[in-house]
Design an enzyme around this catalytic site. Structure first.
Site, PDB file in Angstrom:
ATOM      1  N   GLY A  44      -0.761  -4.421   5.476  1.00 41.17           N
ATOM      2  CA  GLY A  44       0.574  -4.966   5.254  1.00 41.17           C
ATOM      3  C   GLY A  44       1.692  -3.952   5.266  1.00 41.17           C
ATOM      4  O   GLY A  44       2.856  -4.298   5.091  1.00 41.17           O
ATOM      5  N   HIS A  45       1.379  -2.663   5.491  1.00 40.89           N
ATOM      6  CA  HIS A  45       2.407  -1.601   5.423  1.00 40.89           C
ATOM      7  C   HIS A  45       2.295  -0.695   6.619  1.00 40.89           C
ATOM      8  O   HIS A  45       1.721   0.388   6.504  1.00 40.89           O
ATOM      9  CB  HIS A  45       2.237  -0.813   4.135  1.00 40.89           C
ATOM     10  CG  HIS A  45       3.456  -0.038   3.728  1.00 40.89           C
ATOM     11  ND1 HIS A  45       3.704   1.244   4.134  1.00 40.89           N
ATOM     12  CD2 HIS A  45       4.498  -0.364   2.944  1.00 40.89           C
ATOM     13  CE1 HIS A  45       4.820   1.687   3.600  1.00 40.89           C
ATOM     14  NE2 HIS A  45       5.326   0.720   2.868  1.00 40.89           N
ATOM     15  N   PHE A  46       2.733  -0.919   7.695  1.00 39.94           N
ATOM     16  CA  PHE A  46       3.336  -2.154   8.183  1.00 39.94           C
ATOM     17  C   PHE A  46       2.500  -2.640   9.356  1.00 39.94           C
ATOM     18  O   PHE A  46       2.020  -1.795  10.115  1.00 39.94           O
ATOM     19  CB  PHE A  46       4.761  -1.893   8.664  1.00 39.94           C
ATOM     20  CG  PHE A  46       5.668  -1.336   7.591  1.00 39.94           C
ATOM     21  CD1 PHE A  46       6.277  -2.189   6.678  1.00 39.94           C
ATOM     22  CD2 PHE A  46       5.930   0.026   7.494  1.00 39.94           C
ATOM     23  CE1 PHE A  46       7.140  -1.690   5.701  1.00 39.94           C
ATOM     24  CE2 PHE A  46       6.783   0.530   6.516  1.00 39.94           C
ATOM     25  CZ  PHE A  46       7.390  -0.328   5.619  1.00 39.94           C
TER      26      PHE A  46
END
Length: 154
Positions: free
Chosen positions: A54-56
Site C-alpha cells: 500500500g506504500h505505494f
C-alpha cells in the site's frame, strides 16, 4: 554482554535481544556493537516487505516512520546488550523523536545501514543520534529518545 565491541550478530542473536517479529523486526544483521555506546546494523529492503502493498502501489517506497523504527530497534540493542540487563524482563520504548529529516527514498533492493550512537543516558532514559544511509547517502537522520521499562509495567 560486556562493554567489549562485538563484531557480528546474526538474526538468531538479534531475535534473542529484540521482542519484535515478522513483519516488524527491522534489523537483519549487526556488524558492530559497543554495548551502551554505538551500533552499526543493516536492514535489507526487498519487494516482499508487506508495507509495499500500500506504500505505494506501483511505486514502492519504505515509509519514513519505519526507517525511524529500524533505527530505534538498533538503538534498543545498544541498551539491551549491556551486562546485567535481562532482555526477557525489559523492553525499550520511544519517548521522543527530534530533528528528523528524510533525505532520499528507500526502495526495494536497497541495503539500509543503521548507525546509532548514544548522546546521553540518565537513569532509564536514553537519547541517541541516528543516521540511516543507503550506499553512503543519508536516507534519514535524527535523534531518538527511549526508556527501558519492565515488561510487567505494560
Amino acid at each position: 554482554m560486556s562493554k567489549k565491541e562485538i563484531d557480528y550478530l546474526d538474526i538468531q542473536k538479534i531475535m534473542s535481544m529484540l521482542p519484535h517479529r515478522y513483519p516488524f523486526l527491522l534489523v537483519d544483521r549487526v556488524e558492530e556493537l559497543v554495548p551502551g555506546e554505538h551500533i552499526k546494523a543493516f536492514k535489507n529492503i526487498t519487494m516482499n516487505e508487506p508495507f509495499f502493498q500500500g506504500h505505494f502501489p506501483g511505486l514502492p517506497v519504505m515509509p519514513g516512520v519505519l526507517i525511524i523504527e529500524a533505527l530505534a530497534q538498533a538503538g534498543g540493542m545498544i541498551v539491551l546488550s549491556i551486562d546485567g540487563i535481562d532482555v526477557d524482563d525489559k523492553v525499550f520504548l520511544f519517548t521522543g523523536i527530534d530533528k528528523v529529516k528524510f533525505r532520499r527514498p528507500v526502495v526495494p533492493g536497497d541495503k539500509l545501514e543503521l548507525n546509532v550512537t548514544k548522546i546521553r543516558s540518565k537513569m532509564s532514559i536514553w537519547k541517541m543520534k541516528c543516521v540511516a544511509t543507503v550506499d553512503g547517502e543519508i536516507a534519514a537522520q535524527g535523534e531518538v529518545s527511549a526508556a527501558i521499562v519492565d515488561r510487567e509495567s505494560l
